[in-house]
Design an enzyme around this catalytic site. Structure first.
Site: not given
Length: 402
Positions: A226, A260, A262, A303, A328-329, A357
């Site tokens: 984190g 951990e 990332g 997000y 198309c969004e 991510y």
């Protein structure tokens, strides 16, 4: 990052992701050095970027792997991370995943509920094996991060409270098919405040000491990951202060610390390169339309995440625009109301901090092939994932056409 994006665009086309492997090495070594005063395992969080070449690079540096699916476990094993350095986490492991993890004899299964512990015990008994167990404790500490990436509060789905954890450890200790070897906590991602981390690790360390008093001895204390990175001028946690704060809580304990990371390792190693198709004006609104899209990099849409954006041209005249893709969004955007220079067809746009991510969350929405991934190490570029073709996308479907 000294990478010639234009040269790579000419060679590999756009859009593409490029990763600086020298940066990845530096980040890993910085964290490993910070914990040098104690036995430690840096278990890379594979979900951040699961490209095999990325994992292999970290395996060569000595990293372990934190995995949240059996697929990630198999990726780690495929590139040479030994089973004794692999942790299997996640709140929803299916029976076949648990069975496979036990058969692969990984370091430990990180259990997140009492019901899951019962399933692991039952499956271990069926296989005639002893399951090495870590329990994820939810310390109920506010991580002061985005609510979607908060994991350490009771309102989140992760882990169990202290009292439940105690009962689970006692169950493990009394079982012929469970061996309690570790404890785990992780309060969230993109953490930029040290105090919540210190509070949560202290709670976990106190539980380890209480368990030791009743003859339950653990070998691993997993403090999660984190650690934040710079997206937009964030003030970061110093890695030495981070390590020292954690190690202070372990005084008197003969235990290996597991971390951990990332995003910390790969986030700022990556850049997403896309090219301008054209500009348009709707009323007074300016749009810069590029060939990359939300299916390639969904964090801004999902997000409302910020990524630094740079148009790679010499134009100094800035104006507000929305940087959008072809999907198309209405949610297909990389930034809204951002100041960018006037662009022309085929200008390159760099979207930074895209190593974590980003590709791992990509999809084939609108039947768009996932883009190429490239590694650069010591100034040399190498393709590490081919661009998907239409044939790749339909490969699992076409045999069923009637």
């Amino acid at each position: 990052m000294n990478i010639d994006f234009k040269k790579l665009a000419d060679k590999y086309q756009t859009p593409y992701y490029v990763y600086d492997f020298d940066y990845i090495s530096n980040q890993y070594n910085e964290l490993k050095t910070a914990f040098k005063a104690r036995k430690s395992l840096i278990a890379y969080a594979v979900k951040a970027n699961s490209n095999l070449s990325v994992i292999k690079h970290l395996a060569n540096l000595g990293a372990g792997a934190d995995c949240v699916s059996i697929g990630e476990v198999k990726r780690a094993l495929k590139v040479g991370i030994p089973s004794y350095k692999i942790i299997f986490s996640g709140v929803g492991k299916i029976d076949d995943e648990i069975r496979t993890a036990l058969e692969l004899d990984i370091l430990m299964i990180n259990v997140e509920s009492a019901a899951e512990l019962d399933r692991v015990e039952l499956i271990a008994k069926e296989l005639g094996k002893v399951a090495r167990i870590s329990i994820r404790v939810n310390p109920n500490i506010d991580p002061q991060t985005h609510p979607y990436i908060s994991t350490g509060l009771h309102e989140n789905k992760f882990g169990v409270d202290i009292d439940t954890a105690k009962r689970m450890y006692i169950q493990c200790n009394n079982s012929e098919n469970l061996e309690p070897v570790g404890i785990h906590c992780h309060i969230g991602s993109q953490l930029t405040q040290l105090e919540p981390i210190k509070e949560s690790v202290k709670i976990v360390a106190d539980l380890v000491k209480n368990l030791k008093a009743i003859k339950i001895e653990l070998s691993f204390m997993d403090v999660g990951g984190g650690l934040g990175i710079i997206y937009n001028e964030e003030k970061l946690i110093d890695t030495n202060e981070y390590a020292q704060a954690i190690l202070e809580t372990m005084f008197g304990l003969d235990i290996t610390v597991v971390c951990e990371p990332g995003r910390f390792i790969v986030g700022n190693a990556g850049t997403f390169i896309t090219k301008v198709l054209y500009e348009k004006i709707n009323g007074e609104k300016r749009f810069v339309i590029v060939d990359g899209a939300m299916n390639d990099l969904i964090r801004p849409s999902l997000y409302n995440a910020y990524h630094k954006i740079e148009v790679l041209n010499d134009n100094k005249e800035l104006s507000l625009c929305n940087l959008v893709g072809p999907v198309c969004e209405s949610g297909d955007f990389f930034a809204k109301d951002v100041e960018l220079p006037k662009t022309k067809h085929n200008d390159l746009v760099a979207i930074y901090s895209a190593g974590a991510y980003c590709f791992t969350m990509a999809s084939n929405y609108n039947t768009r092939g996932r883009v190429a991934e490239i590694a650069v190490q010591n100034g040399v570029d190498k393709l590490i994932r081919k661009r998907e073709t239409f044939e790749d996308i339909i490969a699992l479907e076409e045999e069923f056409i009637n």
